[in-house]
Design a protein around this motif. Structure first.
Motif, PDB file in Angstrom:
ATOM      1  N   GLY A 120      33.281  33.946   5.807  1.00  0.00           N
ATOM      2  CA  GLY A 120      32.440  33.327   6.847  1.00  0.00           C
ATOM      3  C   GLY A 120      33.073  33.353   8.170  1.00  0.00           C
ATOM      4  O   GLY A 120      32.362  33.706   9.259  1.00  0.00           O
ATOM      5  N   ILE A 121      34.514  33.096   8.230  1.00  0.00           N
ATOM      6  CA  ILE A 121      35.386  32.914   9.390  1.00  0.00           C
ATOM      7  C   ILE A 121      35.365  34.604  10.025  1.00  0.00           C
ATOM      8  O   ILE A 121      35.137  34.640  11.331  1.00  0.00           O
ATOM      9  CB  ILE A 121      36.957  32.461   9.262  1.00  0.00           C
ATOM     10  N   LEU A 122      35.515  35.472   9.038  1.00  0.00           N
ATOM     11  CA  LEU A 122      35.686  36.872   9.281  1.00  0.00           C
ATOM     12  C   LEU A 122      34.140  37.448  10.077  1.00  0.00           C
ATOM     13  O   LEU A 122      33.933  38.064  10.912  1.00  0.00           O
ATOM     14  CB  LEU A 122      35.819  37.917   8.363  1.00  0.00           C
ATOM     15  N   GLY A 123      33.073  36.773   9.303  1.00  0.00           N
ATOM     16  CA  GLY A 123      31.571  37.081  10.028  1.00  0.00           C
ATOM     17  C   GLY A 123      31.481  36.593  11.180  1.00  0.00           C
ATOM     18  O   GLY A 123      30.998  37.105  12.087  1.00  0.00           O
ATOM     19  N   ALA A 124      32.067  35.282  11.675  1.00  0.00           N
ATOM     20  CA  ALA A 124      31.763  34.689  12.551  1.00  0.00           C
ATOM     21  C   ALA A 124      32.766  35.412  13.952  1.00  0.00           C
ATOM     22  O   ALA A 124      32.208  35.269  14.899  1.00  0.00           O
ATOM     23  CB  ALA A 124      32.399  33.092  12.494  1.00  0.00           C
ATOM     24  N   ALA A 125      33.680  35.897  13.329  1.00  0.00           N
ATOM     25  CA  ALA A 125      34.725  36.620  14.573  1.00  0.00           C
ATOM     26  C   ALA A 125      33.978  37.546  14.892  1.00  0.00           C
ATOM     27  O   ALA A 125      34.066  38.074  16.179  1.00  0.00           O
ATOM     28  CB  ALA A 125      36.188  36.771  13.853  1.00  0.00           C
ATOM     29  N   GLY A 126      33.418  38.623  13.880  1.00  0.00           N
ATOM     30  CA  GLY A 126      32.448  39.644  14.450  1.00  0.00           C
ATOM     31  C   GLY A 126      31.375  39.355  15.364  1.00  0.00           C
ATOM     32  O   GLY A 126      31.074  39.904  16.291  1.00  0.00           O
ATOM     33  N   THR A 127      30.804  38.048  14.955  1.00  0.00           N
ATOM     34  CA  THR A 127      29.820  37.717  15.870  1.00  0.00           C
ATOM     35  C   THR A 127      29.962  37.145  17.233  1.00  0.00           C
ATOM     36  O   THR A 127      29.638  37.570  18.030  1.00  0.00           O
ATOM     37  CB  THR A 127      28.826  36.611  14.959  1.00  0.00           C
ATOM     38  N   VAL A 128      31.115  36.252  17.351  1.00  0.00           N
ATOM     39  CA  VAL A 128      31.409  35.777  18.635  1.00  0.00           C
ATOM     40  C   VAL A 128      32.415  36.908  19.426  1.00  0.00           C
ATOM     41  O   VAL A 128      32.400  36.519  20.541  1.00  0.00           O
ATOM     42  CB  VAL A 128      32.285  34.429  18.297  1.00  0.00           C
ATOM     43  N   PHE A 129      32.651  37.794  18.691  1.00  0.00           N
ATOM     44  CA  PHE A 129      33.505  39.013  19.435  1.00  0.00           C
ATOM     45  C   PHE A 129      32.500  39.328  20.515  1.00  0.00           C
ATOM     46  O   PHE A 129      32.952  39.671  21.491  1.00  0.00           O
ATOM     47  CB  PHE A 129      33.683  40.097  18.552  1.00  0.00           C
ATOM     48  N   PHE A 130      31.301  39.424  20.287  1.00  0.00           N
ATOM     49  CA  PHE A 130      30.258  39.420  21.423  1.00  0.00           C
ATOM     50  C   PHE A 130      30.560  39.046  22.531  1.00  0.00           C
ATOM     51  O   PHE A 130      30.258  39.202  23.909  1.00  0.00           O
ATOM     52  CB  PHE A 130      28.811  39.370  20.877  1.00  0.00           C
ATOM     53  N   ALA A 131      30.943  37.574  22.365  1.00  0.00           N
ATOM     54  CA  ALA A 131      31.350  36.758  23.555  1.00  0.00           C
ATOM     55  C   ALA A 131      32.375  37.167  24.570  1.00  0.00           C
ATOM     56  O   ALA A 131      32.571  37.022  25.561  1.00  0.00           O
ATOM     57  CB  ALA A 131      31.731  35.513  23.170  1.00  0.00           C
ATOM     58  N   PHE A 132      33.218  38.050  23.867  1.00  0.00           N
ATOM     59  CA  PHE A 132      34.414  38.782  24.701  1.00  0.00           C
ATOM     60  C   PHE A 132      34.205  39.847  25.298  1.00  0.00           C
ATOM     61  O   PHE A 132      35.054  40.512  26.294  1.00  0.00           O
ATOM     62  CB  PHE A 132      35.646  38.879  23.879  1.00  0.00           C
ATOM     63  N   ILE A 133      33.032  40.552  24.922  1.00  0.00           N
ATOM     64  CA  ILE A 133      32.712  42.116  25.512  1.00  0.00           C
ATOM     65  C   ILE A 133      32.466  41.560  27.150  1.00  0.00           C
ATOM     66  O   ILE A 133      31.785  40.712  27.605  1.00  0.00           O
ATOM     67  CB  ILE A 133      31.366  42.194  25.180  1.00  0.00           C
ATOM     68  N   GLY A 134      32.984  42.454  27.906  1.00  0.00           N
ATOM     69  CA  GLY A 134      33.118  42.148  29.406  1.00  0.00           C
ATOM     70  C   GLY A 134      34.457  42.512  30.037  1.00  0.00           C
ATOM     71  O   GLY A 134      34.454  43.285  31.026  1.00  0.00           O
ATOM     72  N   PHE A 135      35.478  42.262  29.407  1.00  0.00           N
ATOM     73  CA  PHE A 135      36.961  42.590  29.964  1.00  0.00           C
ATOM     74  C   PHE A 135      37.009  44.221  30.004  1.00  0.00           C
ATOM     75  O   PHE A 135      37.763  44.716  30.959  1.00  0.00           O
ATOM     76  CB  PHE A 135      38.019  41.885  29.224  1.00  0.00           C
ATOM     77  N   ASP A 136      36.616  44.735  28.926  1.00  0.00           N
ATOM     78  CA  ASP A 136      36.724  46.054  29.008  1.00  0.00           C
ATOM     79  C   ASP A 136      35.731  46.827  30.122  1.00  0.00           C
ATOM     80  O   ASP A 136      36.042  47.999  30.546  1.00  0.00           O
ATOM     81  CB  ASP A 136      36.307  46.901  27.499  1.00  0.00           C
ATOM     82  N   ALA A 137      34.448  46.367  30.368  1.00  0.00           N
ATOM     83  CA  ALA A 137      33.810  46.904  31.174  1.00  0.00           C
ATOM     84  C   ALA A 137      34.461  46.977  32.885  1.00  0.00           C
ATOM     85  O   ALA A 137      33.945  47.560  33.552  1.00  0.00           O
ATOM     86  CB  ALA A 137      32.375  45.957  31.451  1.00  0.00           C
TER      87      ALA A 137
END
Length: 496
Positions: free
Chosen positions: A247-264
């Motif tokens: 569940g935590i790994l699944g959540a990490a993959g989901t909230v990872f979307f929250a970090f998208i931006g620094f690479d932009a």
């Protein structure tokens, strides 16, 4: 003609130096940090936090944020080295072209559409949800009808009459994508200025929620902190691992979307005044600020409201819902949050569309996409045709596809890009040991390898449905490459 032919580093650096004919260098290190924060704090924080808590992790979504942050930090160190060494538009696409050859560069360029274009669509859908929230709760008027603010795949059932209403088109999402696209065509400096104002407002509101919300945290909502393993089936009939390590790994993959931006931030390298110094500051600085805010915010949100609230009442507008339901006396904060989030989502869309247009610009210059994508506006010095093409693509996603589906597609696409960026650092250290590096990733190859492992673990946690979508998307990309890209590639057709 070889599909594994690499773009010479000397050619890339020459293109980076030749800024007179192309994009204008106007951005500073502070502009880049603001762009990073502008892209990071948005849909991920205000929407995906509640989604991950509801579907995967409950209160332990904070642990998921830490795992996601570690993966981002490892990838961020690699991005910092590559963007300061090869300061040119294109981000992961350009780095892969220089290290692993044209075919994989195409794959990552195609994959970045999942990150930036589909990411912008996801935020546009969330913007639409919060617009209705603003109309109802702040201005006390009727919301935009369900049919015109939801995709055709969504429906609502009247609890009294049992009448079913289906969505037709998400017009507000299409509207905001169009406005931001036109702003980006106008110019990067104007876009960065608007983004800077929005970022100040956004960060102030997040801090306000954390400080005030801390007094409303109910310890019962954090018990048990890591729920026992089970399966949660969502409204679309899709099962999610809930609780435990999966569940935590699944959540990490989901909230990872929250970090998208620094690479932009790295896609704006060709428009930065001193990219070799400013790029690492922009990438790592924005990531550090946002990670701290995310962990504190997730702890407060899951402490104020219950998991059931996120599953039924709040949905995409869970933050405002939690404030209005539990933080009695602070309803004004819920209203303020709704206004701030609408502005914040706008800045996320701005940076995502900026990133996508610069990737298309780089691919158009290389011939892998139509040459028109690399055309620069004679007055504004922006890749305006790329922006218009992206407006059509992103507008279609935002108008007709549900937000949760495109959100997870974005996460798995981004993670795949991060994996290739980490590998690129290792390869470039071997092939170009004497290249000048203003910033060096520490402990190579251990940091890049760790980055690959953490990102792969989060990809695994996203489940087979998202892997299926990724493979289907990549299969389309391979077909497009062999029918168009390979034939028109400038690098592979120089002999003709």
């Amino acid at each position: 003609m070889s599909i594994w032919k690499r773009k010479p580093l000397a050619q890339l650096l020459a293109e980076a130096a030749d800024s007179e004919k192309g994009l204008k260098r106007t951005l500073t290190a502070w502009s880049l940090i603001a762009l990073g924060i502008g892209a990071i704090i948005g849909a991920g924080l205000f929407v995906r936090t509640a989604t991950a808590a509801a579907q995967n992790a409950g209160p332990s979504v904070t642990i998921a944020f830490i795992i996601a942050a570690i993966g981002c930090a490892l990838a961020g160190l690699c991005y910092a080295e590559l963007s300061s060494s090869i300061p040119i538009s294109g981000s992961a696409y350009t780095y892969t072209y220089a290290t692993m050859g044209e075919f994989l560069a195409w794959i990552i360029g195609w994959d970045l559409i999942l990150e930036y274009a589909v990411g912008a669509a996801t935020v546009g859908i969330a913007w639409s949800e919060y617009l209705n929230n603003l109309l109802v709760n702040v201005f006390h008027v009727s919301p935009i009808p369900f049919e015109f603010s939801h995709s055709p795949f969504q429906k609502i059932i009247d609890p009294v009459t049992q009448e079913v209403t289906r969505g037709i088109i998400n017009l507000p999402a299409l509207f905001i994508v169009s406005v931001i696209s036109l702003l980006l065509i106008k110019g990067i400096q104007e876009s960065a200025f608007v983004n800077g104002i929005i970022v100040i407002v956004k960060v102030a509101i997040v801090i306000l929620i954390i400080v005030i919300g801390w007094n409303f945290v109910n310890p019962v909502n954090h018990t048990p902190y890591i729920p026992p393993s089970s399966i949660f089936t969502d409204e679309h009939g899709v099962g999610h691992s809930y609780g435990g390590i999966m569940g935590i790994l699944g959540a990490a993959g989901t909230v990872f979307f929250a970090f998208i931006g620094f690479d932009a931030v790295s896609t704006a390298a060709q428009e930065t005044k001193n990219p070799k110094k400013a790029m690492p500051i922009g990438i790592l600085g924005s990531l550090a600020v946002c990670t701290l805010l995310y962990i504190l915010f997730a702890h407060v949100l899951t402490g104020v409201a219950t998991v059931e609230d996120f599953r039924t009442g709040g949905k995409e507008a869970s933050v405002a819902f939690a404030i209005n339901k539990y933080m009695i006396g602070y309803e004004w904060l819920g209203q303020l949050v709704t206004v701030a989030i609408l502005a914040g989502f706008s800045s996320v869309i701005l940076v995502m569309l900026l990133g996508q247009s610069r990737v298309f610009y780089a691919m158009g210059k290389d011939g892998l996409l139509p040459k028109a994508f690399s055309d620069v506006h004679p007055k504004y010095k922006t890749p305006y045709k790329a922006n218009l093409a992206i407006l059509i693509i992103v507008g279609a996603f935002a108008a007709f596809i549900p937000g949760d589906i495109v959100g997870d597609m974005t996460s798995i696409g981004t993670l795949f890009a991060f994996v290739l960026v980490c590998i690129s650092v290792i390869i470039l250290r071997k092939k170009e040991p004497n290249m000048i590096r203003e910033f060096k990733t520490p402990f190579v190859p251990f940091v890049p390898i760790l980055g690959v492992l953490v990102c792969c673990a989060m990809m695994y946690g996203l489940g087979w449905t998202n892997w299926l979508r990724l493979f289907a998307w990549m299969a389309l990309g391979v077909i497009f490459y062999f029918t168009y890209g390979k034939k028109h590639s400038k690098l592979n057709n120089t002999e003709k």
